[in-house]
Design a protein around this motif. Sequence first.
Motif, PDB file in Angstrom:
ATOM      1  N   CYS A 193       0.873  -1.173   0.000  1.00 33.28           N
ATOM      2  CA  CYS A 193       0.000   0.000   0.000  1.00 33.28           C
ATOM      3  C   CYS A 193       0.912   1.226   0.000  1.00 33.28           C
ATOM      4  N   ASP A 194       0.889   1.990  -1.072  1.00 27.42           N
ATOM      5  CA  ASP A 194       1.809   3.107  -1.260  1.00 27.42           C
ATOM      6  C   ASP A 194       1.014   4.398  -1.329  1.00 27.42           C
ATOM      7  N   CYS A 195       1.315   5.338  -0.466  1.00 25.14           N
ATOM      8  CA  CYS A 195       0.545   6.577  -0.414  1.00 25.14           C
ATOM      9  C   CYS A 195       0.600   7.325  -1.744  1.00 25.14           C
ATOM     10  N   VAL A 196      -0.514   7.875  -2.161  1.00 24.39           N
ATOM     11  CA  VAL A 196      -0.570   8.630  -3.409  1.00 24.39           C
ATOM     12  C   VAL A 196       0.397   9.811  -3.378  1.00 24.39           C
ATOM     13  N   LEU A 197       0.682  10.337  -2.183  1.00 22.13           N
ATOM     14  CA  LEU A 197       1.608  11.462  -2.090  1.00 22.13           C
ATOM     15  C   LEU A 197       3.036  11.051  -2.412  1.00 22.13           C
ATOM     16  N   ARG A 198       3.415   9.816  -2.106  1.00 27.36           N
ATOM     17  CA  ARG A 198       4.729   9.319  -2.507  1.00 27.36           C
ATOM     18  C   ARG A 198       4.810   9.237  -4.027  1.00 27.36           C
TER      19      ARG A 198
ATOM     20  N   VAL B  71       3.234  -5.818  -5.494  1.00 33.46           N
ATOM     21  CA  VAL B  71       1.960  -5.568  -6.175  1.00 33.46           C
ATOM     22  C   VAL B  71       1.016  -4.937  -5.160  1.00 33.46           C
ATOM     23  N   GLY B  72       0.107  -4.100  -5.652  1.00 34.26           N
ATOM     24  CA  GLY B  72      -0.819  -3.477  -4.722  1.00 34.26           C
ATOM     25  C   GLY B  72      -1.437  -2.231  -5.307  1.00 34.26           C
ATOM     26  N   PHE B  73      -1.539  -1.183  -4.472  1.00 34.71           N
ATOM     27  CA  PHE B  73      -2.225   0.020  -4.954  1.00 34.71           C
ATOM     28  C   PHE B  73      -1.729   1.252  -4.221  1.00 34.71           C
ATOM     29  N   CYS B  74      -2.021   2.402  -4.827  1.00 32.35           N
ATOM     30  CA  CYS B  74      -1.734   3.695  -4.225  1.00 32.35           C
ATOM     31  C   CYS B  74      -2.964   4.154  -3.456  1.00 32.35           C
ATOM     32  N   THR B  75      -2.734   4.683  -2.258  1.00 29.33           N
ATOM     33  CA  THR B  75      -3.788   4.878  -1.281  1.00 29.33           C
ATOM     34  C   THR B  75      -4.012   6.351  -0.940  1.00 29.33           C
ATOM     35  N   TYR B  76      -5.099   6.581  -0.209  1.00 26.52           N
ATOM     36  CA  TYR B  76      -5.343   7.876   0.426  1.00 26.52           C
ATOM     37  C   TYR B  76      -4.873   7.866   1.883  1.00 26.52           C
ATOM     38  N   GLY B  77      -4.115   6.889   2.274  1.00 23.58           N
ATOM     39  CA  GLY B  77      -3.601   6.773   3.634  1.00 23.58           C
ATOM     40  C   GLY B  77      -3.333   5.317   3.937  1.00 23.58           C
ATOM     41  N   GLU B  78      -2.505   5.063   4.955  1.00 21.21           N
ATOM     42  CA  GLU B  78      -2.111   3.709   5.290  1.00 21.21           C
ATOM     43  C   GLU B  78      -2.382   3.449   6.772  1.00 21.21           C
ATOM     44  N   GLN B  79      -2.595   2.185   7.094  1.00 16.95           N
ATOM     45  CA  GLN B  79      -2.803   1.782   8.470  1.00 16.95           C
ATOM     46  C   GLN B  79      -1.655   0.879   8.913  1.00 16.95           C
ATOM     47  N   VAL B  80      -1.146   1.127  10.104  1.00  9.03           N
ATOM     48  CA  VAL B  80      -0.081   0.323  10.687  1.00  9.03           C
ATOM     49  C   VAL B  80      -0.480   0.023  12.127  1.00  9.03           C
ATOM     50  N   ASP B  81      -0.835  -1.254  12.383  1.00 11.53           N
ATOM     51  CA  ASP B  81      -1.335  -1.646  13.699  1.00 11.53           C
ATOM     52  C   ASP B  81      -2.503  -0.736  14.087  1.00 11.53           C
ATOM     53  N   SER B  82      -2.389   0.066  15.133  1.00 14.46           N
ATOM     54  CA  SER B  82      -3.548   0.856  15.572  1.00 14.46           C
ATOM     55  C   SER B  82      -3.470   2.310  15.121  1.00 14.46           C
ATOM     56  N   ILE B  83      -2.582   2.631  14.162  1.00 14.89           N
ATOM     57  CA  ILE B  83      -2.377   4.015  13.748  1.00 14.89           C
ATOM     58  C   ILE B  83      -2.661   4.180  12.258  1.00 14.89           C
ATOM     59  N   HIS B  84      -3.299   5.295  11.912  1.00 14.23           N
ATOM     60  CA  HIS B  84      -3.521   5.684  10.523  1.00 14.23           C
ATOM     61  C   HIS B  84      -2.470   6.719  10.157  1.00 14.23           C
ATOM     62  N   VAL B  85      -1.721   6.486   9.070  1.00 14.57           N
ATOM     63  CA  VAL B  85      -0.603   7.350   8.695  1.00 14.57           C
ATOM     64  C   VAL B  85      -0.702   7.727   7.219  1.00 14.57           C
ATOM     65  N   ASN B  86       0.232   8.541   6.778  1.00 16.21           N
ATOM     66  CA  ASN B  86       0.299   8.969   5.373  1.00 16.21           C
ATOM     67  C   ASN B  86       1.744   8.981   4.911  1.00 16.21           C
ATOM     68  N   HIS B  87       1.900   9.086   3.592  1.00 18.85           N
ATOM     69  CA  HIS B  87       3.214   9.256   2.957  1.00 18.85           C
ATOM     70  C   HIS B  87       4.149   8.087   3.271  1.00 18.85           C
TER      71      HIS B  87
END
Length: 415
Positions: free
Chosen positions: A352-357, A380-396
């Motif tokens: 999952c790769d942030c669209v901003l990257r 393989v995957g997609f460009c996102t509007y944000g990413e989740q890591v464990d209990s945190i929502h992050v970007n970039h």
Amino acid sequence: MTRSDYPEATQKKPASDQVQRAVPSIGKALQQAGRITRTGSANARDPNAVAKLAEALAPLDELELVILFVSPLADIHTLGVDAARDLAPTRVVGCTTAGEIGETGYTDGEIIAIGIPRSHFCARVLLIDDLGNYNAQDQIDQIIRNRNEMAHETPDWTSEFAFLLIDGLSIKEDALTADLAPGLGPVPLFGGSAGDGTDFGATYVLSDGKARQNTAALLQIRSNCPIKVFNTDHLVPSAQRMVVTGADPARRLVHEINAEPAAREYARLLGKDPEQLTTFTFAAHPVVVRIGGQHHVRAIQQVVDTGDLLFFSAIDEGVVLTLAESLDMVDHLDRALSGLGEAQTPDVILACDCVLRRMEAQQKQLTTQISSLLAKHRAVGFCTYGEQVDSIHVNHTLTGVAIYPPTTSEPSERS
């Protein structure tokens, strides 16, 4: 992102049982020989796209789950119906994207499919179809039941991870990831927020033949393959700080920074004209917050008509934002992905790769180099509007799971 029409094609072929029994082309069969997972791609405008994906992933009755990453150029509602029919009996889950990651790296206007076989994976899908009205304890209880069922079904398998797909315009990612964490316990979670190119109009999660908004799908997966969930970014905090002095947390809006109108103050700190702020500006000049001893990006999505800044993730008054500086993007990604393959080459990296990257790579004319690295390392995957890591929502960030071939060649005993 250009919404160009797919060339006129022949009339759509009727679905039949032959789709399920289709044999992959010789090229695809050779390419996927010896691989654990199966992948396929098709043009999002092709009326026979799902049938082509079925051919690439066949035989379908060997698959535990198919995950689709769907360009917003596709008719997501028609595609959902086609996928439920043509990819049966396998369950299909997916979402719309802000760009796709295929076999050659970054791509646009495609549907990317990944099939995971029952011989190596056991999966459950928890659908949360109303993000504004769910009972957190009910979801936690179901997550625990799912984990127990999979452990009973595959007692000798030890790898587990959770993959979250969520409506990228729901503004619910932060709350949901925090709510689900108690049910997951030690199981690592990663995920991505569904996208709509750069239009920010409507984003969808696909499940059971239907494309839904305001929805999330949690994929709980158990495997006999070693796995490594990861999260990486190439940003370091600078000495330039600012304080959010006026905000609407429920809508992720910042009215004031340093007691000044938000967009104007952000532009002043960058030495830019506030009338010229664009998504490319935000991609090139992200801000970070310090949480639990680490810095996480709180990316800006856009300037709204009032001059407020709309963020991709949670924001509140009193938060200290720090401007971030970029390390060498290509070198950093190469080291991060090479590290995942240091001891063993992954069969696939689900990313999952942030669209901003992606926008930063485009702005710096690094798209070709980044694509080559993604392809080299089997991402393989997609460009996102944000990413989740464990209990945190992050970007970039680039977030995902590396899946490795099992350490034993013994066949699975799953029926």
